[in-house]
Design a protein around this motif. Structure first.
Motif, mmCIF file in Angstrom:
data_model
loop_
_atom_site.group_PDB
_atom_site.id
_atom_site.type_symbol
_atom_site.label_atom_id
_atom_site.label_comp_id
_atom_site.label_asym_id
_atom_site.label_seq_id
_atom_site.Cartn_x
_atom_site.Cartn_y
_atom_site.Cartn_z
ATOM 1 N N CYS A 61 80.786 -31.516 5.207
ATOM 2 C CA CYS A 61 81.021 -30.258 4.486
ATOM 3 C C CYS A 61 80.880 -29.061 5.421
ATOM 4 C CB CYS A 61 80.035 -30.135 3.330
ATOM 5 S SG CYS A 61 80.087 -31.518 2.171
ATOM 6 N N LYS A 151 79.123 -33.468 -5.638
ATOM 7 C CA LYS A 151 79.329 -32.082 -5.205
ATOM 8 C C LYS A 151 80.375 -31.330 -6.018
ATOM 9 C CE LYS A 151 77.929 -33.085 -0.466
ATOM 10 N NZ LYS A 151 76.751 -32.191 -0.465
ATOM 11 N N TYR A 152 81.560 -31.898 -6.152
ATOM 12 C CA TYR A 152 82.638 -31.219 -6.862
ATOM 13 C C TYR A 152 83.583 -32.245 -7.471
ATOM 14 C CZ TYR A 152 82.587 -30.249 -1.742
ATOM 15 O OH TYR A 152 82.314 -30.237 -0.409
ATOM 16 N N TYR A 161 86.502 -27.727 1.206
ATOM 17 C CA TYR A 161 85.166 -27.635 1.780
ATOM 18 C C TYR A 161 84.723 -28.891 2.532
ATOM 19 C CZ TYR A 161 84.630 -23.567 -1.317
ATOM 20 O OH TYR A 161 84.777 -22.365 -1.951
ATOM 21 N N LEU A 204 77.280 -24.452 -6.154
ATOM 22 C CA LEU A 204 77.836 -23.602 -5.095
ATOM 23 C C LEU A 204 78.199 -22.225 -5.650
ATOM 24 C CD1 LEU A 204 80.292 -26.030 -3.246
ATOM 25 C CD2 LEU A 204 78.001 -25.342 -2.538
ATOM 26 N N ASN A 207 81.651 -21.146 -7.499
ATOM 27 C CA ASN A 207 82.272 -22.408 -7.900
ATOM 28 C C ASN A 207 81.601 -23.005 -9.131
ATOM 29 O OD1 ASN A 207 84.358 -23.608 -5.721
ATOM 30 N ND2 ASN A 207 82.833 -22.336 -4.678
ATOM 31 N N TYR A 234 71.244 -23.733 -2.168
ATOM 32 C CA TYR A 234 72.323 -23.364 -1.263
ATOM 33 C C TYR A 234 72.050 -22.032 -0.571
ATOM 34 C CZ TYR A 234 76.861 -22.026 0.559
ATOM 35 O OH TYR A 234 77.874 -21.634 1.409
ATOM 36 N N ALA A 240 80.090 -21.606 6.767
ATOM 37 C CA ALA A 240 80.269 -20.927 5.482
ATOM 38 C C ALA A 240 80.818 -19.507 5.648
ATOM 39 C CB ALA A 240 78.945 -20.886 4.725
ATOM 40 N N ILE A 246 81.714 -18.430 -0.578
ATOM 41 C CA ILE A 246 80.450 -19.176 -0.484
ATOM 42 C C ILE A 246 79.536 -18.612 0.607
ATOM 43 C CG2 ILE A 246 81.413 -21.303 -1.434
ATOM 44 C CD1 ILE A 246 81.514 -22.420 1.439
#
Length: 295
Positions: A61, A151-152, A161, A204, A207, A234, A240, A246
């Motif tokens: 990531c 995560k997503y 990401y 996140l 998100n 986070y 990033a 983010i």
């Protein structure tokens, strides 16, 4: 035969020294092996989890808080026999468990180490969730506790990401396998986990929709007694800064909405975090601690 351990199945000839997509070659590398107090309370206990941080990562990531080892591959080469010695030393130091952090690239060496010395305390498989079920089937007999991150959900977000359009497809199947194998959580008389699964989700910034989508999936596919660890730790790390949405910490409102959504879905068995956890101070120093005696 080329490497097929993770969902990328990059086919790297690692036994010949070629590096895989995860960055790993024919040598197992670790960056730290020490007592760690910042896992979930049922893992850290009073003395700490015996965390072994492996170098390299199949997912990679852009915001990884362990960037120096997951991307830059900092670490020390060790053999399976030396890893077995690390297990033993962590036990002697009072670790409540052996915590294998990002172990996927080294499944074969870890199994060899376990066959040399099988820890007398629970073994934790601490992963991004980006796993092949076929690989998990090989390591499962040696694992007591699974600690995956989900995560997503959306392919476009996981591609953006993590460079893995198939992230949720792979991770969701891996989590269902973990729950099938270790889904009945067991604790000792001090409340320390001996067997089971803890599902993590790192919320996140910008998100929150991914969190909502994930909770919707959990409600449909996962028993409500499942332990969910909803994390607000986070902070911008790695690359990033290249992603403005983010490049900040969570707002209190974002995390509060995530917590409320989880509770509304019926998941009340788990952990929330305090906002001060979003700090570099909780990331361990990757300075080869616990590996000094290895030549």
């Amino acid at each position: 035969m080329g490497c097929t351990l993770c969902p990328r199945q990059c086919g790297a000839e690692r036994q010949k020294g070629q590096k895989g997509r995860c960055g790993a070659d024919d040598q197992m590398r670790c960056a730290r092996a020490a007592l760690h107090l910042w896992e979930e309370p049922c893992l850290s206990g009073s003395r700490g989890s015996g965390a072994i941080f492996f170098s390299g990562c199949p997912l990679g990531c852009v915001f990884c808080q362990n960037y120096s080892i997951s991307h830059d591959l900092f670490g020390k080469a060790i053999t399976p026999r030396q890893l077995a010695g690390v297990f033993r030393r962590l036990e002697e130091q009072g670790a409540h468990n052996i915590n294998l952090v990002s172990p996927t690239p080294y499944i074969e060496q870890i199994i060899e180490a376990m066959n040399i010395y099988r820890p007398q305390i629970p073994v934790v498989y601490n992963t991004s969730g980006y796993e092949r079920v076929e690989t998990l089937e090989r390591i499962d007999p040696y694992i007591d506790i699974y600690l995956p991150d989900l995560k997503y959900v959306s392919p476009e977000i996981s591609q953006k990401y993590s460079g893995a359009v198939d992230y949720f497809q792979a991770a969701s199947q891996a989590v269902l396998f973990m729950l099938e194998r270790k889904g009945e959580n067991q604790f000792d008389d001090q409340g320390l986990m001996e067997r089971g699964v803890i599902l993590r989700h790192l919320v996140l910034p910008g998100n929150i929709r991914q969190t909502y989508l994930l909770i919707d999936w959990l409600r449909e596919h996962v028993p409500q007694q499942t332990i969910i660890s909803l994390m607000c730790q986070y902070f911008p790390a790695g690359r990033a800064q290249d992603y403005p949405e983010i490049h900040r910490t969570l707002t209190p409102g974002e995390y509060s909405r995530a917590c409320q959504r989880l509770l509304e879905a019926g998941f009340t068995n788990g952990y929330f975090q305090d906002s001060p956890s979003a700090s570099q101070a909780f990331v361990p120093d990757f300075d080869l601690t616990g590996l000094e005696e290895i030549g």
